[in-house]
Design a protein around this motif. Structure first.
Motif, PDB file in Angstrom:
ATOM      1  N   PRO A 129       0.850  -1.208   0.000  1.00 25.54           N
ATOM      2  CA  PRO A 129       0.000   0.000   0.000  1.00 25.54           C
ATOM      3  C   PRO A 129       0.874   1.241   0.000  1.00 25.54           C
ATOM      4  N   GLU A 130       0.296   2.366  -0.217  1.00 24.09           N
ATOM      5  CA  GLU A 130       1.031   3.625  -0.334  1.00 24.09           C
ATOM      6  C   GLU A 130       1.777   3.935   0.968  1.00 24.09           C
ATOM      7  N   ASN A 131       2.978   4.557   0.786  1.00 23.16           N
ATOM      8  CA  ASN A 131       3.841   4.971   1.899  1.00 23.16           C
ATOM      9  C   ASN A 131       4.282   3.792   2.772  1.00 23.16           C
ATOM     10  N   LYS A 132       4.670   2.719   2.128  1.00 24.52           N
ATOM     11  CA  LYS A 132       5.258   1.570   2.824  1.00 24.52           C
ATOM     12  C   LYS A 132       6.538   1.169   2.098  1.00 24.52           C
ATOM     13  N   ILE A 133       7.520   0.739   2.876  1.00 23.74           N
ATOM     14  CA  ILE A 133       8.792   0.287   2.311  1.00 23.74           C
ATOM     15  C   ILE A 133       9.069  -1.127   2.813  1.00 23.74           C
ATOM     16  N   LEU A 134       9.439  -2.001   1.878  1.00 20.68           N
ATOM     17  CA  LEU A 134       9.785  -3.381   2.226  1.00 20.68           C
ATOM     18  C   LEU A 134      11.178  -3.690   1.666  1.00 20.68           C
ATOM     19  N   VAL A 135      12.026  -4.335   2.491  1.00 23.13           N
ATOM     20  CA  VAL A 135      13.415  -4.634   2.117  1.00 23.13           C
ATOM     21  C   VAL A 135      13.626  -6.141   2.134  1.00 23.13           C
ATOM     22  N   ALA A 136      14.366  -6.650   1.139  1.00 18.64           N
ATOM     23  CA  ALA A 136      14.748  -8.065   1.081  1.00 18.64           C
ATOM     24  C   ALA A 136      16.262  -8.170   0.919  1.00 18.64           C
ATOM     25  N   GLN A 137      16.877  -9.094   1.674  1.00 17.53           N
ATOM     26  CA  GLN A 137      18.322  -9.306   1.630  1.00 17.53           C
ATOM     27  C   GLN A 137      18.629 -10.796   1.482  1.00 17.53           C
ATOM     28  N   HIS A 138      19.807 -11.084   0.931  1.00 13.30           N
ATOM     29  CA  HIS A 138      20.273 -12.469   0.873  1.00 13.30           C
ATOM     30  C   HIS A 138      20.681 -12.901   2.280  1.00 13.30           C
ATOM     31  N   PRO A 139      20.308 -14.124   2.736  1.00 13.98           N
ATOM     32  CA  PRO A 139      20.552 -14.502   4.144  1.00 13.98           C
ATOM     33  C   PRO A 139      22.022 -14.702   4.501  1.00 13.98           C
ATOM     34  N   LEU A 140      22.861 -15.111   3.539  1.00  8.00           N
ATOM     35  CA  LEU A 140      24.256 -15.418   3.864  1.00  8.00           C
ATOM     36  C   LEU A 140      25.180 -14.905   2.766  1.00  8.00           C
ATOM     37  N   LEU A 141      26.295 -14.343   3.201  1.00 10.27           N
ATOM     38  CA  LEU A 141      27.312 -13.855   2.269  1.00 10.27           C
ATOM     39  C   LEU A 141      28.681 -14.251   2.817  1.00 10.27           C
ATOM     40  N   THR A 142      29.380 -15.115   2.075  1.00  6.17           N
ATOM     41  CA  THR A 142      30.701 -15.583   2.494  1.00  6.17           C
ATOM     42  C   THR A 142      31.781 -14.763   1.809  1.00  6.17           C
ATOM     43  N   VAL A 143      32.705 -14.255   2.609  1.00  8.40           N
ATOM     44  CA  VAL A 143      33.765 -13.391   2.095  1.00  8.40           C
ATOM     45  C   VAL A 143      35.089 -14.146   2.192  1.00  8.40           C
ATOM     46  N   ALA A 144      35.751 -14.348   1.050  1.00  7.18           N
ATOM     47  CA  ALA A 144      37.027 -15.058   1.026  1.00  7.18           C
ATOM     48  C   ALA A 144      38.198 -14.151   0.687  1.00  7.18           C
ATOM     49  N   ASN A 145      37.927 -13.008   0.091  1.00  7.64           N
ATOM     50  CA  ASN A 145      39.004 -12.104  -0.319  1.00  7.64           C
ATOM     51  C   ASN A 145      38.898 -10.729   0.349  1.00  7.64           C
ATOM     52  N   LYS A 146      38.235 -10.697   1.517  1.00  3.95           N
ATOM     53  CA  LYS A 146      38.072  -9.479   2.314  1.00  3.95           C
ATOM     54  C   LYS A 146      37.175  -8.433   1.656  1.00  3.95           C
ATOM     55  N   THR A 147      36.482  -8.809   0.592  1.00  2.00           N
ATOM     56  CA  THR A 147      35.607  -7.868  -0.110  1.00  2.00           C
ATOM     57  C   THR A 147      34.208  -8.456  -0.192  1.00  2.00           C
ATOM     58  N   ALA A 148      33.220  -7.642   0.191  1.00  2.00           N
ATOM     59  CA  ALA A 148      31.829  -8.103   0.188  1.00  2.00           C
ATOM     60  C   ALA A 148      30.960  -7.103  -0.565  1.00  2.00           C
TER      61      ALA A 148
END
Length: 215
Positions: free
Chosen positions: A6-25
């Motif tokens: 509905p109007e004036n609502k914000i919804l956010v979705a993110q990936h549950p897991l992020l693996t960092v092997a080279n110090k960069t995400a």
């Protein structure tokens, strides 16, 4: 995909897991907004209570700005219906859960998204890579005491042992001779014959018994 709101609502979705092997995400925050806002702010927060703000960006139809915390190397980018946060030089201590927050700042009403499930960023430390890049230098074990020192010390000890033995033998031989002379001492006091005490013999000389010589 995010559902319609509905109007004036914000919804956010993110990936549950992020693996960092080279110090960069690279963390992507997808969002949907159905409102009249023209000025927005997006921020990335660390921890279950979102106590640490890692970095943020703000934008409107005319300008764009970004800022990062001193403890992090972070930069945000806005691209249509998503915000991308790039982090680099991350350490293992920064492994945690991260949340995206999207705010419609102006015009009123002010709205922001409900807290999402977040993204766990797991920073790995590559020990094997470090070992390959840094060659291990091996050294042959060395004796604690050089051989020539041990030989010299052994020779000195042997010399002193022989010297002490010789001195002891010499002292023992002298002591033995001294005891032998004392045992062979003879009484050389002069004696006078019986019945002649008044014939010039000293009074201290004992009389000699000649009867012992008669057969």
């Amino acid at each position: 995909p995010l559902p319609s709101l509905p109007e004036n609502k914000i919804l956010v979705a993110q990936h549950p897991l992020l693996t960092v092997a080279n110090k960069t995400a690279t963390l992507v925050c997808n969002y949907t907004y159905n409102g009249t806002g023209k000025e927005f702010r997006a921020s990335l927060h660390k921890g279950t209570d979102s106590a640490v703000e890692v970095c943020f960006i703000s934008w409107n139809t005319n300008k764009f700005s970004s800022n990062s915390s001193k403890e992090f190397n972070c930069q945000g980018i806005h691209d249509k219906d998503k915000v991308i946060f790039n982090l680099w030089n991350m350490s293992a201590s920064q492994t945690d859960i991260y949340f995206c927050k999207i705010e419609a700042m102006y015009p009123p009403p002010y709205v922001y998204n409900e807290k999402s499930n977040g993204t766990v960023i797991h920073v790995k430390v590559l020990f094997l890579l470090f070992l390959k890049e840094t060659p291990i230098q091996t050294q042959e074990p060395q004796s604690a005491i050089p051989l020539w020192i041990m030989v010299a010390v052994t020779g000195v000890l042997a010399f002193y042992s022989m010297l002490i033995t010789a001195v002891f033998i010499n002292y023992w031989q002298k002591s033995k001779k001294s005891m032998y002379h004392q045992s062979d001492y003879m009484n050389m006091t002069p004696r006078h014959p019986p019945y002649q005490k008044n014939k010039g013999y000293p009074s201290y000389a004992p009389t000699r018994d000649y009867t012992a010589y008669r057969s």
